[in-house]
Design a protein around this motif. Structure first.
Motif, mmCIF file in Angstrom:
data_model
loop_
_atom_site.group_PDB
_atom_site.id
_atom_site.type_symbol
_atom_site.label_atom_id
_atom_site.label_comp_id
_atom_site.label_asym_id
_atom_site.label_seq_id
_atom_site.Cartn_x
_atom_site.Cartn_y
_atom_site.Cartn_z
ATOM 1 N N LEU A 89 -5.284 -38.740 16.131
ATOM 2 C CA LEU A 89 -5.146 -40.061 15.526
ATOM 3 C C LEU A 89 -3.722 -40.299 15.040
ATOM 4 N N GLY A 90 -3.134 -39.297 14.401
ATOM 5 C CA GLY A 90 -1.780 -39.460 13.885
ATOM 6 C C GLY A 90 -0.754 -39.641 14.984
ATOM 7 N N THR A 91 -0.909 -38.882 16.083
ATOM 8 C CA THR A 91 0.037 -38.995 17.193
ATOM 9 C C THR A 91 -0.080 -40.345 17.889
ATOM 10 N N VAL A 92 -1.311 -40.782 18.124
ATOM 11 C CA VAL A 92 -1.517 -42.081 18.772
ATOM 12 C C VAL A 92 -1.019 -43.207 17.872
ATOM 13 N N THR B 278 -7.551 -37.669 -4.265
ATOM 14 C CA THR B 278 -8.381 -36.798 -3.428
ATOM 15 C C THR B 278 -9.814 -36.714 -3.930
ATOM 16 N N VAL B 279 -10.021 -36.896 -5.244
ATOM 17 C CA VAL B 279 -11.391 -36.866 -5.749
ATOM 18 C C VAL B 279 -12.192 -38.037 -5.184
ATOM 19 N N VAL B 280 -11.533 -39.154 -4.927
ATOM 20 C CA VAL B 280 -12.207 -40.291 -4.301
ATOM 21 C C VAL B 280 -12.615 -39.936 -2.875
ATOM 22 N N TYR B 281 -11.722 -39.278 -2.151
ATOM 23 C CA TYR B 281 -12.074 -38.809 -0.805
ATOM 24 C C TYR B 281 -13.255 -37.837 -0.856
ATOM 25 N N GLY B 282 -13.284 -36.992 -1.885
ATOM 26 C CA GLY B 282 -14.376 -36.030 -2.001
ATOM 27 C C GLY B 282 -15.726 -36.712 -2.154
ATOM 28 N N TYR B 283 -15.804 -37.698 -3.035
ATOM 29 C CA TYR B 283 -17.075 -38.406 -3.215
ATOM 30 C C TYR B 283 -17.378 -39.310 -2.028
ATOM 31 N N PHE B 284 -16.349 -39.790 -1.353
ATOM 32 C CA PHE B 284 -16.563 -40.559 -0.117
ATOM 33 C C PHE B 284 -17.225 -39.670 0.941
ATOM 34 N N GLY C 30 -9.253 -34.784 7.494
ATOM 35 C CA GLY C 30 -8.505 -35.253 8.658
ATOM 36 C C GLY C 30 -8.024 -36.679 8.500
ATOM 37 N N VAL C 31 -8.906 -37.551 8.015
ATOM 38 C CA VAL C 31 -8.500 -38.942 7.762
ATOM 39 C C VAL C 31 -7.425 -38.995 6.684
ATOM 40 N N MET C 32 -7.554 -38.138 5.690
ATOM 41 C CA MET C 32 -6.629 -38.153 4.563
ATOM 42 C C MET C 32 -5.213 -37.763 4.972
ATOM 43 N N ILE C 33 -5.074 -36.849 5.943
ATOM 44 C CA ILE C 33 -3.735 -36.378 6.320
ATOM 45 C C ILE C 33 -3.154 -37.126 7.518
ATOM 46 N N VAL C 34 -3.892 -38.108 8.046
ATOM 47 C CA VAL C 34 -3.349 -38.917 9.138
ATOM 48 C C VAL C 34 -2.010 -39.558 8.761
ATOM 49 N N PRO C 35 -1.852 -40.133 7.554
ATOM 50 C CA PRO C 35 -0.547 -40.739 7.222
ATOM 51 C C PRO C 35 0.614 -39.753 7.269
ATOM 52 N N TYR C 36 0.378 -38.495 6.860
ATOM 53 C CA TYR C 36 1.453 -37.507 6.902
ATOM 54 C C TYR C 36 1.889 -37.252 8.340
ATOM 55 N N VAL C 37 0.906 -37.088 9.224
ATOM 56 C CA VAL C 37 1.217 -36.802 10.629
ATOM 57 C C VAL C 37 1.846 -38.014 11.295
ATOM 58 N N SER C 38 1.272 -39.194 11.092
ATOM 59 C CA SER C 38 1.747 -40.383 11.797
ATOM 60 C C SER C 38 3.130 -40.816 11.316
ATOM 61 N N SER C 39 3.379 -40.749 10.013
ATOM 62 C CA SER C 39 4.654 -41.220 9.484
ATOM 63 C C SER C 39 5.818 -40.363 9.980
ATOM 64 N N LEU C 40 5.689 -39.047 9.864
ATOM 65 C CA LEU C 40 6.772 -38.167 10.317
ATOM 66 C C LEU C 40 6.912 -38.192 11.836
ATOM 67 N N SER C 41 5.787 -38.277 12.547
ATOM 68 C CA SER C 41 5.854 -38.334 14.004
ATOM 69 C C SER C 41 6.530 -39.622 14.472
ATOM 70 N N GLU C 42 6.216 -40.717 13.793
ATOM 71 C CA GLU C 42 6.839 -41.994 14.162
ATOM 72 C C GLU C 42 8.339 -41.975 13.914
#
Length: 291
Positions: A85-88, A117-123, A152-164
């Motif tokens: 997802l991050g690469t695409v 992250t606690v919000v992601y946990g309860y999500f 995985g959804v939570m770290i998509v911004p880290y992967v996508s931003s640096l990759s972009e």
């Protein structure tokens, strides 16, 4: 006067750089000094090979393997989500979106990293797990699968931003040469731009791995915090960080074996992260030499 100002600026910059190094050395020193007494009681062989981790039980066992399995399992699931997802997303932002629209879309994507992250946990616990239970009826309330997917959804911004950022640094003449020989925009993005930027993309992947390894609240809430030697994502498990949270909530006497196990778990996580960063630096250097 000008030289004094320059010297003052150099001193401030040096102190800023040195402070990060000193903090890292301090963290490593604390982890090592607090972990050494643990290994006077527990052998390294038992620590690395025992299949049970119950340092707070009446008959304690000190095998790190269950925590490692939970950590690697949640990280692998997270990377299976975040890397594609991050690469695409990075390729879309770099090659398909107009610059004016990119400046709006990219900050919106990066807002995912600002959610606690606690919000992601309860999500994961209250939304993703019930959704998965409709597909997998035997899935329990606590499981690694939902925790890994949300990480995985939570770290998509880290992967996508640096990759972009890495893709945008690729010289424009490479794209023009690709278009000149009849390649489509998709072919140019995935066969020219991404390979040319792969050294930078590797850094994004390593950051994503480190972020997934160190995630605490999502796995602590959604995965169950039960040390379990399994590679089945539908079962509950505990990660290294979840164990640290679980034990830190209790009242442990200073110097006890349970207290020391917190630092041993932290040291293990530090070594894992260091290994992945070394691998990432090696891969980055290798691809830079090819370029």
């Amino acid at each position: 006067m000008r030289r004094l100002r320059e010297r003052a600026i150099e001193t401030v910059l040096f102190l800023a750089a040195a402070s990060s190094v000193l903090v890292t050395i301090g963290i490593v020193g604390i982890l090592v000094t607090e972990s050494l007494p643990f290994f006077k009681t527990v052998s390294i062989a038992e620590f690395l090979t025992d299949t049970q981790w119950t340092p707070l039980f009446e008959n304690p066992r000190y095998g790190i393997l269950p925590l490692l399995c939970g950590t690697f399992l949640s990280t692998i699931i997270a990377l299976l989500v975040a890397i594609p997802l991050g690469t695409v997303a990075a390729a879309f932002l770099s090659e398909y979106v107009r610059p004016s629209f990119r400046e709006i879309l990219k900050p919106i994507l990066e807002l995912l990293a600002a959610v606690p992250t606690v919000v992601y946990g309860y999500f994961a616990l209250l939304f993703v797990t019930p959704l998965l239970q409709k597909l997998i009826p035997s899935l329990g309330g606590f499981n690694v699968l939902s925790a890994g997917l949300v990480i995985g959804v939570m770290i998509v911004p880290y992967v996508s931003s640096l990759s972009e950022d890495a893709m945008r640094s690729v010289p424009g003449h490479l794209r023009e040469a690709s278009f000149a020989v009849g390649a489509s925009r998709m072919q140019t993005a995935f066969r020219v731009v991404i390979p040319a930027a792969f050294s930078g993309i590797t850094s994004a992947y390593i950051l994503g791995i480190s972020r997934a390894l160190g995630e605490t609240m999502v796995v602590a809430i959604a995965a169950g915090m039960q040390p379990n030697l399994t590679m089945n994502p539908t079962e509950p498990a505990a990660t290294i960080t979840a164990f640290i949270v679980q034990v830190s909530l209790g009242d442990l006497p200073h110097g006890s074996i349970g207290y020391q196990s917190i630092y041993v778990a932290g040291l293990s996580l530090l070594v894992l992260t260091l290994c992945f960063n070394i691998i990432g630096l090696y891969l980055r250097k290798k691809f830079q030499e090819k370029e």
